[in-house]
Design an enzyme around this catalytic site. Structure first.
Site, PDB file in Angstrom:
ATOM      1  N   HIS A  63       0.753  -1.222   0.055  1.00  0.00           N
ATOM      2  CA  HIS A  63       0.017   0.011  -0.029  1.00  0.00           C
ATOM      3  C   HIS A  63       0.815   1.405  -0.291  1.00  0.00           C
ATOM      4  CE1 HIS A  63       1.268   0.016   4.244  1.00  0.00           C
ATOM      5  NE2 HIS A  63       0.568   1.313   4.374  1.00  0.00           N
ATOM      6  N   HIS A  78       1.773   6.779   0.049  1.00  0.00           N
ATOM      7  CA  HIS A  78       1.031   6.116   0.789  1.00  0.00           C
ATOM      8  C   HIS A  78      -0.319   6.064   0.174  1.00  0.00           C
ATOM      9  CE1 HIS A  78      -1.158   4.472   4.370  1.00  0.00           C
ATOM     10  NE2 HIS A  78       0.048   4.190   4.637  1.00  0.00           N
TER      11      HIS A  78
END
Length: 156
Positions: A63, A78
């Site tokens: 992620h 992110h």
């Protein structure tokens, strides 16, 4: 005599709506604990390299990714908020630590709609993790951005 460039351009790693990082619904980002930068609410599920550099780390959960630009800027991308909880589901890493990348190289694909269906905010912070090494970090574009467009500049 040539003058040294004083600004380092950081390109948008994805298309979407760019917002100040202070508006991110996560104090680690909005209070700039992890670094200074901008966030994008992506319109698709692709993340590209915002700089020429080297992949420092791809999180096991895919992620997030960190890069170090050829000019020494450490960047964290992110994807989404609290998406670490997905344990890698709906994310495909296309790079690994140590890979050299150029602006526009594909880094991560993610299933945007599936992640949103699960109730996650897909807002994607892009932050400079070593702001103390530079004079400043300024957003260049807020609002609609395309991948590869100048998102912010880092001042030497």
């Amino acid at each position: 005599m040539f003058k040294k460039f004083r600004e380092i351009s950081i390109m948008a790693p994805c298309a979407g709506d760019a917002i100040p990082v202070a508006e991110v619904n996560d104090p680690a980002f909005s209070q700039e604990i992890l670094g200074k930068g901008v966030a994008i609410k992506p319109t698709d599920g692709q993340v590209f390299s915002p700089v020429d550099g080297v992949i420092d780390m791809v999180f096991d959960t895919r992620h997030a990714v960190t890069l170090v630009s050829d000019k020494g800027v450490e960047i964290l991308i992110h994807i989404g908020l609290n998406t670490v909880e997905l344990a890698g589901a709906h994310f495909t890493a296309l790079v690994k630590a140590g890979d050299k990348v150029k602006i526009g190289d594909a880094l991560i694909n993610f299933e945007k709609e599936e992640i949103e269906k699960l109730g996650y905010d897909i807002t994607t912070p892009i932050v400079v993790c070593n702001p103390q090494d530079f004079k400043g970090i300024q957003p260049k574009t807020l609002g609609t951005v395309t991948a590869g467009q100048c998102l912010m500049v880092v001042e030497r």
